[in-house]
Scaffold this motif. Structure first.
Motif: not given
Length: 351
Positions: A46-54
């Protein structure tokens, strides 16, 4: 301990996304889950997804119920809005918050006990109403907080750590989500981050009810012969002075395999799960074909993972109810109380 916040100091070389945040800015408090728990891997995804989606953290509202899985929102997106509801009631609280403020991104985190037992009715109505949300179930087939009883998703014939055989048929939340009208339905494995992160990103970007069932083995209650979803549990205690639960350290189980392939993931007890990743030419836009495909492979003892169904023209509950585009907390008195003339007009329309 969760009351111990992670250091705020970040290394100056950490990469920032387009909105100026590093990956560390999307983390939460220190996890108190057992070492090697699959739930922590889901938090990382979840952390990685939110970071990648800005995504700006303050634009996210994360809600949960009760259980090991429902503790996890404390471990990611520490700067986001959060609310821990009572057991099984996360979907209705999230629905109310969503109707009040459509401008936030809503992330509901639940477990197989929280959603498939006491919260089953709540889950069903959130799916059929098309609430714009990401609904994640961290599925391990047991009640981890109450010492490993079978949950409603436990496979028939599986054994508890005490050797009790489960005689009940399991509930398949993916099949239910498909039948109830969810417009984004997927299944993942906590140990396959390469697949899980894109599934979460797709769910966040989706404009309707997005559901992801994530098989997340429990390190505490599945290390026994006959188990299908968990790892070994070791118990040590001193009967003379106290009763102590000791969770042995375990290496997290991970895997990587290509689309269309089947992989056997061996558990610590020697049992295995068979995962089949969807082919690249799989068509996810046919709801009933998706259900048939999943059932056919389930009969072979395979757990199908990937994006099973997507409605590219999905709408949400706000469209159905024709609600105000302005959040309720920003409506002034003249908008909320337009006067007698407006009331007369409404009354006339109902005659």
């Amino acid at each position: 301990m969760t009351y111990l916040a992670k250091p705020r100091l970040h290394h100056p070389s950490l990469t920032e996304n387009k909105v100026g945040y590093t990956r560390r800015d999307y983390e939460g408090k220190i996890s108190t889950l057992c070492a090697g728990c699959g739930h922590d891997s889901i938090s990382a995804a979840i952390i990685q997804a939110c970071w990648e989606l800005d995504i700006e953290p303050h634009r996210v509202a994360k809600l949960s119920g009760i259980g090991c899985s429902s503790k996890t929102p404390d471990y990611f997106l520490g700067a986001s809005h959060g609310f821990n509801t009572v057991h099984g009631r996360m979907p209705s609280v999230l629905t109310g918050a969503n109707l009040a403020n459509r401008e936030l991104l809503y992330l509901g985190v639940s477990g197989d006990g929280d959603s498939a037992s006491i919260g089953l009715g709540q889950f069903a109505h959130a799916m059929r109403r098309g609430v714009n949300m990401v609904y994640i179930v961290e599925n391990n087939g047991v009640y981890g907080l109450t010492k490993g009883q079978f949950s409603a998703t436990a496979d028939q014939g599986s054994k508890s750590k005490k050797g009790v055989v489960n005689s009940d048929n399991p509930l398949d939340l993916v099949a239910l989500a498909l039948q109830l009208g969810a417009s984004y339905v997927a299944r993942g494995f906590s140990g396959d981050k390469a697949q899980l992160v894109p599934l979460i990103k797709g769910a966040i970007a989706h404009g309707g009810a997005a559901f992801i069932d994530i098989v997340s083995p429990c390190v505490a209650f599945n290390n026994h012969a006959g188990s299908t979803k968990s790892y070994d549990y070791v118990r040590e205690h001193n009967e003379a002075v106290s009763r102590i639960d000791f969770i042995s350290a375990r290496d997290e189980i991970t895997t990587s395999y290509a689309p269309g392939e089947v992989v056997e993931v061996v558990q610590h007890d020697g049992s295995s799960l068979r995962f089949r990743k969807l082919r690249e030419d799989y068509d996810p836009t046919d709801r009933y074909a998706a259900l048939s495909y999943m059932n056919a492979h389930q009969a072979r003892g395979e757990v199908v993972t990937g994006l099973l169904y997507l409605d590219p023209l999905a709408t949400d509950l706000h469209v159905a109810l024709n609600t105000s585009e302005t959040p309720l907390n920003r409506l002034d008195a003249s908008s909320l109380c337009p006067g007698a003339q407006a009331l007369d007009k409404v009354n006339q329309s109902l005659r």
